[in-house]
Design a protein around this motif. Structure first.
Motif, PDB file in Angstrom:
ATOM      1  N   VAL A 260       0.874  -1.170   0.000  1.00 40.18           N
ATOM      2  CA  VAL A 260       0.000   0.000   0.000  1.00 40.18           C
ATOM      3  C   VAL A 260       0.912   1.221   0.000  1.00 40.18           C
ATOM      4  O   VAL A 260       1.519   1.555   1.007  1.00 40.18           O
ATOM      5  CB  VAL A 260      -0.929   0.018   1.227  1.00 40.18           C
ATOM      6  N   GLY A 261       1.005   1.881  -1.153  1.00 41.72           N
ATOM      7  CA  GLY A 261       1.958   2.980  -1.268  1.00 41.72           C
ATOM      8  C   GLY A 261       3.373   2.458  -1.084  1.00 41.72           C
ATOM      9  O   GLY A 261       3.808   1.519  -1.753  1.00 41.72           O
ATOM     10  N   TYR A 262       4.115   3.057  -0.154  1.00 38.33           N
ATOM     11  CA  TYR A 262       5.493   2.613   0.128  1.00 38.33           C
ATOM     12  C   TYR A 262       5.535   1.673   1.330  1.00 38.33           C
ATOM     13  O   TYR A 262       6.594   1.465   1.928  1.00 38.33           O
ATOM     14  CB  TYR A 262       6.387   3.819   0.399  1.00 38.33           C
ATOM     15  N   LEU A 263       4.395   1.078   1.686  1.00 40.55           N
ATOM     16  CA  LEU A 263       4.326   0.207   2.857  1.00 40.55           C
ATOM     17  C   LEU A 263       4.012  -1.226   2.434  1.00 40.55           C
ATOM     18  O   LEU A 263       3.041  -1.485   1.734  1.00 40.55           O
ATOM     19  CB  LEU A 263       3.226   0.709   3.805  1.00 40.55           C
ATOM     20  N   LEU A 264       4.889  -2.161   2.856  1.00 43.12           N
ATOM     21  CA  LEU A 264       4.610  -3.579   2.676  1.00 43.12           C
ATOM     22  C   LEU A 264       3.652  -4.020   3.775  1.00 43.12           C
ATOM     23  O   LEU A 264       3.840  -3.686   4.950  1.00 43.12           O
ATOM     24  CB  LEU A 264       5.901  -4.399   2.744  1.00 43.12           C
TER      25      LEU A 264
ATOM     26  N   ASP B  51      10.480   7.653   5.746  1.00 41.68           N
ATOM     27  CA  ASP B  51      11.768   7.530   6.437  1.00 41.68           C
ATOM     28  C   ASP B  51      11.699   6.587   7.638  1.00 41.68           C
ATOM     29  O   ASP B  51      12.681   6.454   8.377  1.00 41.68           O
ATOM     30  CB  ASP B  51      12.256   8.904   6.890  1.00 41.68           C
ATOM     31  N   GLY B  52      10.562   5.921   7.860  1.00 39.70           N
ATOM     32  CA  GLY B  52      10.449   4.973   8.959  1.00 39.70           C
ATOM     33  C   GLY B  52       9.794   5.532  10.196  1.00 39.70           C
ATOM     34  O   GLY B  52       9.576   4.788  11.167  1.00 39.70           O
ATOM     35  N   GLN B  53       9.473   6.810  10.213  1.00 38.39           N
ATOM     36  CA  GLN B  53       8.799   7.362  11.388  1.00 38.39           C
ATOM     37  C   GLN B  53       7.329   6.949  11.367  1.00 38.39           C
ATOM     38  O   GLN B  53       6.648   7.066  10.350  1.00 38.39           O
ATOM     39  CB  GLN B  53       8.908   8.881  11.433  1.00 38.39           C
ATOM     40  N   VAL B  54       6.849   6.486  12.520  1.00 37.37           N
ATOM     41  CA  VAL B  54       5.465   6.045  12.654  1.00 37.37           C
ATOM     42  C   VAL B  54       4.788   6.888  13.723  1.00 37.37           C
ATOM     43  O   VAL B  54       5.288   6.988  14.853  1.00 37.37           O
ATOM     44  CB  VAL B  54       5.379   4.555  13.038  1.00 37.37           C
TER      45      VAL B  54
ATOM     46  N   LYS C 145       5.230   9.017  18.699  1.00 37.08           N
ATOM     47  CA  LYS C 145       6.048   8.822  17.496  1.00 37.08           C
ATOM     48  C   LYS C 145       7.139   7.794  17.776  1.00 37.08           C
ATOM     49  O   LYS C 145       7.798   7.826  18.818  1.00 37.08           O
ATOM     50  CB  LYS C 145       6.664  10.136  17.039  1.00 37.08           C
ATOM     51  N   VAL C 146       7.312   6.896  16.814  1.00 41.00           N
ATOM     52  CA  VAL C 146       8.323   5.838  16.888  1.00 41.00           C
ATOM     53  C   VAL C 146       9.043   5.799  15.552  1.00 41.00           C
ATOM     54  O   VAL C 146       8.418   5.959  14.498  1.00 41.00           O
ATOM     55  CB  VAL C 146       7.669   4.464  17.170  1.00 41.00           C
ATOM     56  N   ARG C 147      10.358   5.604  15.602  1.00 41.55           N
ATOM     57  CA  ARG C 147      11.106   5.498  14.350  1.00 41.55           C
ATOM     58  C   ARG C 147      11.594   4.057  14.174  1.00 41.55           C
ATOM     59  O   ARG C 147      12.249   3.502  15.045  1.00 41.55           O
ATOM     60  CB  ARG C 147      12.298   6.446  14.333  1.00 41.55           C
ATOM     61  N   LEU C 148      11.265   3.482  13.030  1.00 42.61           N
ATOM     62  CA  LEU C 148      11.699   2.134  12.706  1.00 42.61           C
ATOM     63  C   LEU C 148      13.048   2.171  12.004  1.00 42.61           C
ATOM     64  O   LEU C 148      13.265   2.992  11.100  1.00 42.61           O
ATOM     65  CB  LEU C 148      10.679   1.435  11.803  1.00 42.61           C
TER      66      LEU C 148
ATOM     67  N   CYS D 291       3.373  -4.400   9.147  1.00 44.90           N
ATOM     68  CA  CYS D 291       3.723  -3.358   8.181  1.00 44.90           C
ATOM     69  C   CYS D 291       5.226  -3.104   8.212  1.00 44.90           C
ATOM     70  O   CYS D 291       5.843  -3.086   9.271  1.00 44.90           O
ATOM     71  CB  CYS D 291       3.008  -2.035   8.530  1.00 44.90           C
ATOM     72  N   GLN D 292       5.786  -2.882   7.009  1.00 39.67           N
ATOM     73  CA  GLN D 292       7.211  -2.547   6.890  1.00 39.67           C
ATOM     74  C   GLN D 292       7.397  -1.487   5.816  1.00 39.67           C
ATOM     75  O   GLN D 292       7.035  -1.693   4.654  1.00 39.67           O
ATOM     76  CB  GLN D 292       8.018  -3.800   6.520  1.00 39.67           C
ATOM     77  N   PRO D 293       7.944  -0.321   6.202  1.00 36.10           N
ATOM     78  CA  PRO D 293       8.197   0.713   5.192  1.00 36.10           C
ATOM     79  C   PRO D 293       9.206   0.226   4.153  1.00 36.10           C
ATOM     80  O   PRO D 293      10.218  -0.383   4.485  1.00 36.10           O
ATOM     81  CB  PRO D 293       8.769   1.883   6.007  1.00 36.10           C
ATOM     82  N   ASP D 294       8.914   0.500   2.905  1.00 34.37           N
ATOM     83  CA  ASP D 294       9.791   0.105   1.803  1.00 34.37           C
ATOM     84  C   ASP D 294       9.669   1.183   0.732  1.00 34.37           C
ATOM     85  O   ASP D 294       8.996   0.995  -0.277  1.00 34.37           O
ATOM     86  CB  ASP D 294       9.378  -1.268   1.266  1.00 34.37           C
ATOM     87  N   PRO D 295      10.297   2.336   0.961  1.00 33.80           N
ATOM     88  CA  PRO D 295      10.116   3.505   0.067  1.00 33.80           C
ATOM     89  C   PRO D 295      10.454   3.171  -1.384  1.00 33.80           C
ATOM     90  O   PRO D 295      11.423   2.475  -1.647  1.00 33.80           O
ATOM     91  CB  PRO D 295      11.085   4.548   0.627  1.00 33.80           C
TER      92      PRO D 295
END
Length: 337
Positions: free
Chosen positions: A123-127, A221-224, A263-266, A333-337
């Motif tokens: 979904v967008g840049y999110l796995l 950038d991984g910020q949630v 806020k959490v940064r992955l 969910c995993q960010p994958d820009p």
């Protein structure tokens, strides 16, 4: 196995009535109550089992009449005919009930599939990977909601758990999902999204109803950014293990809470897991709750998100023996820009 036990219970009831009737002799005639066995069966089991119980009741009545020396009399013939009619009616009821249950199951499954449309792997840049299992196996119907949308402000994720189950919970779940999708695309901030969803859902809830939820926004950038509305804390999974996010929950949707963001940064490669009560409060036969933190820490870091959720489901089922009393929903969910 449950149907077999109910069928046996109907047979035992029929045998018990016959035994009592024989013991009382001519003082009290209970043979007319033999129809209770087929009636009990038709409420719970299929028509074949009902027919077996009915045939057994008829054979018992004929045998009792033979022993009592009344076989062939007018009264006995009338009673046999009456019992036979009762058995036929019970078989018809069992057939109609089974047909109605199949129809309801089909309708419920269709409604649930429309409500919980499977999310794409990206979904967008999110796995994204999801799993859902309803506690009501016969209807595949529950009150959990999962969704992820790619808006102009980021990829936004929802997981929600509606109090209760069945048709009422599904209606509330559908409303929650609809309001989230409307707000996720239109509202600039995550707090605005949460406020809009909470206000809209509150208008559709009963006096004692509520919805626990977590709404999150993922940046490239991984910020949630996370807003927790009375829900379980999400977990971060990575190659070095797992940790639960210390997010102070506000009140659930519908209870007019004061919502706030965390806020959490992955780190690269880390994933965030959202889940509902069915996983967090899974219990074995003795009532021991699943040690979720331990299971997450020892969970292998599978390269594919679906593999992680499959492994977690297996661990949960191993602990509970396959039993579950609440809906189970997970979204990884995993960010994958």
């Amino acid at each position: 196995m449950t149907s077999l036990r109910r069928c046996l219970a109907s047979l035992f009831l029929t045998s018990g009535i016959a035994a009592v009737d024989m013991a009382l002799g001519e003082r009290v005639v209970l043979s007319g109550l033999l129809v209770l066995g087929p009636v009990l069966a038709c409420v719970h089991v299929e028509k074949r089992c009902t027919l077996v119980v009915g045939g057994y009741a008829l054979l018992l009545f004929v045998a009792m009449s033979q022993v009592q020396g009344t076989l062939g009399t007018f009264n006995t013939s009338v009673r046999v005919l009456t019992l036979g009619i009762g058995v036929c009616m019970a078989v018809c009821i069992a057939h109609m009930r089974a047909a109605r249950e199949r129809t309801l199951a089909t309708v419920a499954r269709t409604a649930q599939q429309a409500l919980l449309t499977p999310l794409p792997p990206r979904v967008g840049y999110l796995l994204v990977a999801t799993r859902y299992r309803c506690a009501a196996r016969d209807l595949v119907l529950g009150g959990d909601v999962l969704d992820a949308v790619s808006s102009a402000y980021g990829v936004r994720v929802l997981i929600a758990d509606v109090r209760g189950s069945g048709l009422s919970a599904m209606g509330t779940a559908a409303a929650t999902l609809r309001h989230f999708r409307n707000a996720a695309y239109a509202q600039r901030s995550l707090l605005s999204v949460t406020g809009a969803v909470a206000a809209a859902v509150s208008e559709e809830l009963g006096a004692e109803d509520f919805v626990t939820a977590t709404i999150a926004e993922f940046a490239p950038d991984g910020q949630v950014t996370i807003v927790n509305c009375g829900h379980h804390p999400p977990a971060v999974l990575g190659e070095r293990g797992a940790r639960l996010i210390d997010v102070e929950p506000a009140l659930p949707l519908g209870l007019h809470g004061d919502y706030r963001e965390e806020k959490v940064r992955l780190a690269p490669g880390e994933r965030m897991l959202f889940y509902t009560d069915g996983l967090a409060e899974a219990r074995d036969a003795e009532g021991t709750m699943l040690d979720l933190e331990h299971e997450l820490r020892t969970l292998p870091h599978a390269p594919v998100l679906d593999g992680v959720l499959d492994d977690l489901f297996k661990r949960m089922d191993s602990h509970t023996g396959g039993r579950h009393s609440d809906d189970v929903s997970m979204i990884l969910c995993q960010p994958d820009p």
